[in-house]
Design an enzyme around this catalytic site. Sequence first.
Site, PDB file in Angstrom:
ATOM      1  N   ASP A 161      -7.572  37.624 -35.361  1.00  0.00           N
ATOM      2  CA  ASP A 161      -7.483  38.761 -34.440  1.00  0.00           C
ATOM      3  C   ASP A 161      -8.488  38.561 -33.314  1.00  0.00           C
ATOM      4  O   ASP A 161      -9.553  37.965 -33.509  1.00  0.00           O
ATOM      5  CB  ASP A 161      -7.778  40.078 -35.157  1.00  0.00           C
ATOM      6  CG  ASP A 161      -6.700  40.442 -36.167  1.00  0.00           C
ATOM      7  OD1 ASP A 161      -5.539  40.096 -35.930  1.00  0.00           O
ATOM      8  OD2 ASP A 161      -7.038  41.049 -37.194  1.00  0.00           O
ATOM      9  N   ASP A 209       0.380  41.711 -34.013  1.00  0.00           N
ATOM     10  CA  ASP A 209       0.161  43.127 -34.304  1.00  0.00           C
ATOM     11  C   ASP A 209       0.726  44.009 -33.198  1.00  0.00           C
ATOM     12  O   ASP A 209       1.348  45.044 -33.462  1.00  0.00           O
ATOM     13  CB  ASP A 209      -1.338  43.420 -34.448  1.00  0.00           C
ATOM     14  CG  ASP A 209      -1.974  42.708 -35.619  1.00  0.00           C
ATOM     15  OD1 ASP A 209      -1.254  42.402 -36.587  1.00  0.00           O
ATOM     16  OD2 ASP A 209      -3.191  42.455 -35.564  1.00  0.00           O
TER      17      ASP A 209
END
Length: 215
Positions: free
Chosen positions: A150, A184
């Site tokens: 991420d 995401d």
Amino acid sequence: MDKKKKQYILVGIIIFAIILIDQIVKYHVKTSMQIGEEIPLIGDWCKLHFVENMGFAFGATIGGVAGKIALTLFRFVASGAMIWFLLRKIKSGLTTPLAICGSLIIAGALGNLIDSCFYGLIFNESYYHVAELFPAEGGYGKFLQGRVVDMFYFPLIDTTWPDWIPFVGGNHFTFFNAIFNVADAAITVGAAWLVVDQLFFSTKRQKNANAATED
């Protein structure tokens, strides 16, 4: 070319493009940043902040190695089920906006699945140094035990609650403090679009279809 074939092609292009972009960004971050390193993009509210997580989107976790393997297997089965369901719905008749929603969600799921399945095998650790692809000593983990990369961090509000506010006064507050990746974002956009479509447009489509049938 009929509508169904166009939708199949559109679905394939969207899924391929999102996975490609997601993996390019993750590769760049993984091979040029250490975990915890931060690069401002636009002031202090738009940053690249490299973290890795063992679990769900936005850093949610599930316990232990067994939990990680179970989660990865669940992602694999769920991704396959979503692909099957989307192709089946296109075959039986599906609007293009809903096909796009499904494509975004599937692409995001597959993007993070790649990390979970293979990143432990092909990258070494990112602590204290940038990672290498296919290091001589091997990767940091085993198959199905990779960590999801991420990097996007948008702390739009980063402040401290005023002391006079009960319970939270003096505490630090950040909005939006989730760190996420392209996959995401694709899942979130696809799911939000699906909810909006079902709330505001599905009834209208059904009424139009019923009117056309009566005519």
